[in-house]
Enzyme design. Structure first.
Site, PDB file in Angstrom:
ATOM      1  N   GLY A  56      30.456  27.850  41.734  1.00 34.32           N
ATOM      2  CA  GLY A  56      30.927  26.505  41.398  1.00 34.32           C
ATOM      3  C   GLY A  56      29.947  25.864  40.453  1.00 34.32           C
ATOM      4  O   GLY A  56      28.812  26.327  40.320  1.00 34.32           O
ATOM      5  N   CYS A  83      26.814  33.253  43.786  1.00 32.89           N
ATOM      6  CA  CYS A  83      26.254  32.237  42.885  1.00 32.89           C
ATOM      7  C   CYS A  83      26.014  30.915  43.621  1.00 32.89           C
ATOM      8  O   CYS A  83      25.171  30.841  44.486  1.00 32.89           O
ATOM      9  CB  CYS A  83      27.161  32.088  41.665  1.00 32.89           C
ATOM     10  SG  CYS A  83      26.357  31.214  40.331  1.00 32.89           S
ATOM     11  N   TYR A  84      26.789  29.873  43.363  1.00 36.46           N
ATOM     12  CA  TYR A  84      26.591  28.608  44.094  1.00 36.46           C
ATOM     13  C   TYR A  84      26.713  28.840  45.605  1.00 36.46           C
ATOM     14  O   TYR A  84      25.970  28.264  46.397  1.00 36.46           O
ATOM     15  CB  TYR A  84      27.612  27.550  43.639  1.00 36.46           C
ATOM     16  CG  TYR A  84      27.520  26.264  44.452  1.00 36.46           C
ATOM     17  CD1 TYR A  84      26.556  25.312  44.171  1.00 36.46           C
ATOM     18  CD2 TYR A  84      28.394  26.032  45.526  1.00 36.46           C
ATOM     19  CE1 TYR A  84      26.451  24.145  44.937  1.00 36.46           C
ATOM     20  CE2 TYR A  84      28.303  24.875  46.283  1.00 36.46           C
ATOM     21  CZ  TYR A  84      27.330  23.939  45.982  1.00 36.46           C
ATOM     22  OH  TYR A  84      27.224  22.797  46.736  1.00 36.46           O
ATOM     23  N   GLU A 172      32.871  39.680  40.401  1.00 40.74           N
ATOM     24  CA  GLU A 172      34.315  39.696  40.144  1.00 40.74           C
ATOM     25  C   GLU A 172      34.667  39.855  38.667  1.00 40.74           C
ATOM     26  O   GLU A 172      35.791  40.200  38.343  1.00 40.74           O
ATOM     27  CB  GLU A 172      34.963  38.413  40.703  1.00 40.74           C
ATOM     28  CG  GLU A 172      34.583  37.107  40.003  1.00 40.74           C
ATOM     29  CD  GLU A 172      33.270  36.480  40.492  1.00 40.74           C
ATOM     30  OE1 GLU A 172      32.487  37.202  41.134  1.00 40.74           O
ATOM     31  OE2 GLU A 172      33.030  35.296  40.218  1.00 40.74           O
ATOM     32  N   GLY A 225      66.355  35.248  35.030  1.00 37.97           N
ATOM     33  CA  GLY A 225      66.107  36.466  34.268  1.00 37.97           C
ATOM     34  C   GLY A 225      64.617  36.662  34.023  1.00 37.97           C
ATOM     35  O   GLY A 225      64.190  37.694  33.538  1.00 37.97           O
ATOM     36  N   ASP A 228      59.633  36.215  37.953  1.00 36.99           N
ATOM     37  CA  ASP A 228      59.514  35.738  39.330  1.00 36.99           C
ATOM     38  C   ASP A 228      60.856  35.635  40.042  1.00 36.99           C
ATOM     39  O   ASP A 228      61.014  36.120  41.163  1.00 36.99           O
ATOM     40  CB  ASP A 228      58.792  34.380  39.370  1.00 36.99           C
ATOM     41  CG  ASP A 228      57.404  34.470  38.758  1.00 36.99           C
ATOM     42  OD1 ASP A 228      56.879  35.593  38.636  1.00 36.99           O
ATOM     43  OD2 ASP A 228      56.847  33.420  38.380  1.00 36.99           O
ATOM     44  N   SER A 230      63.595  37.102  39.261  1.00 37.74           N
ATOM     45  CA  SER A 230      64.217  38.435  39.332  1.00 37.74           C
ATOM     46  C   SER A 230      63.658  39.229  40.497  1.00 37.74           C
ATOM     47  O   SER A 230      64.403  39.869  41.250  1.00 37.74           O
ATOM     48  CB  SER A 230      63.969  39.218  38.038  1.00 37.74           C
ATOM     49  OG  SER A 230      64.555  38.559  36.951  1.00 37.74           O
ATOM     50  N   LYS A 370      50.718  37.328  39.917  1.00 35.19           N
ATOM     51  CA  LYS A 370      51.711  37.872  38.987  1.00 35.19           C
ATOM     52  C   LYS A 370      51.735  39.411  38.938  1.00 35.19           C
ATOM     53  O   LYS A 370      52.794  40.023  38.948  1.00 35.19           O
ATOM     54  CB  LYS A 370      51.413  37.324  37.583  1.00 35.19           C
ATOM     55  CG  LYS A 370      52.540  37.481  36.606  1.00 35.19           C
ATOM     56  CD  LYS A 370      53.571  36.440  36.893  1.00 35.19           C
ATOM     57  CE  LYS A 370      54.617  36.338  35.830  1.00 35.19           C
ATOM     58  NZ  LYS A 370      55.419  35.124  36.040  1.00 35.19           N
TER      59      LYS A 370
END
Ligand code: XMP
Length: 514
Positions: A56, A83-84, A172, A225, A228, A230, A370
């Protein structure tokens, strides 16, 4: 799969919190982001395998420094502070953090000596990504350093009896090439997770859940279409078959042949009872004479709700409205340093439908990122043409015909746009690009074709890279490819005699032209 297995990430405002969550899932463990000030009791009730304190922007010494509930350190659950998160746990557990005005930013070489589960399989000298101001000066009792850099002997430290680890760098990010190994070690070794979270296990778990929820009621879904909606349709259809009632509205502002593709994939191939509504005339009538972008959007939005609501009302025994909401839409976040009142992003429902028809929401993808949604779609047999497609705005080509939307302009744009898509696909660039499309500028300019003078419209090409649509950079499309696209548009599309390429990033531009 152990369904309760998860790693919970306390979000201290890091730009990387979502990335941490995604990396943990790559290790086969479900992850969840929660506000940093979650009470320890609530966290304990979630029964996570491990806890991560994110990075952060704050200093532990700043006035409004975000602080977690101290009791989480005595829950007996393994903790990784990044980190933080590392500085905070050092500060809260009795070590010392040195305040610093300068930042260490960039690559550093991490050196480790003694054997340690967290660093198992990691090279004894490996590159890590640093981005911090303050620095750990003294570790709390019970902690031992496990790796250092030229700048600090406490780049990584551990209290093996409480299974608490702190690291100064960011495992990460891609700039820490062996970071994923460390995260995997944390999940599987330190926390003892089984690593069995996969999209096939997600599908297996979701199907009985959806059946249990829907029971004998029908489920309405607005199929656009896009990826998401779909994938949500495919998943719900697998669970409850023909009780899923997707509605697809053709607003006349779709890409060339889009309605045929959607009907073919969902009605013909997947055998869904798809309700196809051709409302294009109605939309175009309402848009006649309107050139203000905001008014155009409002009209398109309002008409959609009307058409959709009218169709939905015809469906009997409807109990649910399904939506393709995904995890980034629902992550709770707290403005750091501001008023810590929880802020939950609201996602738009379709009109007043849920309330009026007493529908409950069904959002089977609300836990997924996603790339996971795409994988679910792939496993359910959706073609790449659907699951790899680029985002397409709700108001469609209505915001890509600049000014008044007329049928003849739409026809020109559809043809030009389909050439752009086709050529970008052929070159392999389409699936690597966030969005690639054509915009019609109803501006006439002079040209020559053969011996004749022409006076026709301009098409602008837009290609941008982005990770979330909030910021974007224009793509350096190779000149030869631009030349080919421009040539084809001018030769094959009546009404266009000039093609230009948009080299504006966002900000200051937006991705769409309206
Ligand atoms: P802008 O143009 O604001 O677009 O830079 C950012 C991203 O959002 C998409 N977009 C929309 N999507 N309804 C949508 O569903 C809309 O009204 C809308 N407007 C823009 C745009 O395509 C880009 O990906």
């Amino acid at each position: 799969m152990n369904q309760n297995e998860s790693i919970v990430i306390l979000d201290f405002g890091s730009q990387y919190s979502q990335l941490i969550a995604r990396r943990i899932r790559e290790c086969g463990v479900f992850s969840k982001i929660v506000p940093f000030n979650i009470p320890a009791g609530e966290l304990r009730d979630m029964r996570p395998s491990g806890i991560i304190l994110s990075g952060g922007p704050a200093s532990v010494y700043s006035k409004n420094a975000p602080v977690c509930d101290k009791k989480i350190f005595s829950l007996g659950i393994p903790i990784l502070g990044i980190c933080y998160g590392f500085q905070l746990l050092v500060h809260m557990l009795g070590g010392k953090v040195e305040r610093s005005k300068s930042r260490e930013y960039g690559r550093a070489e991490l050196r480790s000596g003694t054997a340690n589960a967290f660093l198992d399989g990691v090279s004894s000298l490996t590159t890590v990504w640093m981005s911090h101001g303050d620095k750990v000066l003294r570790l709390p009792d019970g902690f031992k350093p496990i790796a250092g850099t030229d700048n600090t002997e406490f780049a990584a430290a551990e209290n093996s009896s409480t299974r608490t680890i702190g690291i100064q760098f960011h495992p990460e990010v891609a700039h820490t090439p062996e970071g994923i190994k460390m995260l995997r070690n944390f999940c599987l070794r330190t926390c003892g997770a089984s690593g069995s979270w996969t999209m096939s296990s997600f599908i297996k778990k979701s199907i009985p859940e959806i059946r249990g929820k829907a029971r004998d009621r029908n489920v309405i879904l607005g199929l656009s279409g896009g990826v998401d909606s779909s994938v949500a349709a495919a998943l719900i259809h697998k669970a409850i078959g023909r009780r899923l009632r997707p509605i697809f509205v053709n607003n006349g502002l779709l890409r060339k042949d889009e309605e045929k593709r959607v009907v073919e994939v969902f009605a013909r191939n997947m055998k869904m009872p798809l309700k196809y509504v051709d409302a294009s005339k109605r939309f175009l009538d309402r848009l006649k004479g309107v050139s203000d972008p905001e008014r155009k959007r409002k009209i398109i939005g309002r008409e959609f709700v009307k058409v959709f609501d009218a169709e939905a009302a015809k469906i009997r025994n409807a109990g649910f409205l399904a939506q393709g909401t995904t995890y980034p839409d629902v992550i709770e976040s707290i403005p750091i340093g501001g008023n810590p009142s929880a802020m939950i992003k609201s996602h738009h429902n379709v009109g007043g439908l849920p309330k009026r028809m007493k529908l409950k929401l069904l959002e089977p993808l609300a836990q997924l990122f996603k790339d996971e949604v795409r994988e679910v779609g792939r496993q359910l047999g959706l073609p790449d043409e659907i699951i790899m497609r680029q985002p397409f705005p709700g108001p469609g080509l209505g915001v890509r015909v600049v000014g008044e939307v007329r049928r003849e302009y739409l026809d020109i744009l559809k043809n030009a746009d389909s050439i752009v898509v086709e050529e970008m696909k052929k070159s392999g660039l389409y699936y690597k690009t966030w969005q690639t499309f054509a915009v019609l500028l109803p501006v006439k300019t002079v040209g020559v074709m053969g011996d004749e003078r022409t006076y026709d419209n301009v098409v602008a090409l837009r290609a941008v890279d982005s990770s979330d649509g909030m910021t974007a950079d224009w793509v350096r499309v190779p000149y030869d490819l631009l030349a080919k696209i421009a040539n084809r548009i001018i030769n094959e599309v009546d009404g266009v005699n000039r093609v230009v390429f948009d080299i504006t990033s966002k900000p200051p531009g937006t991705i769409e032209w309206e």
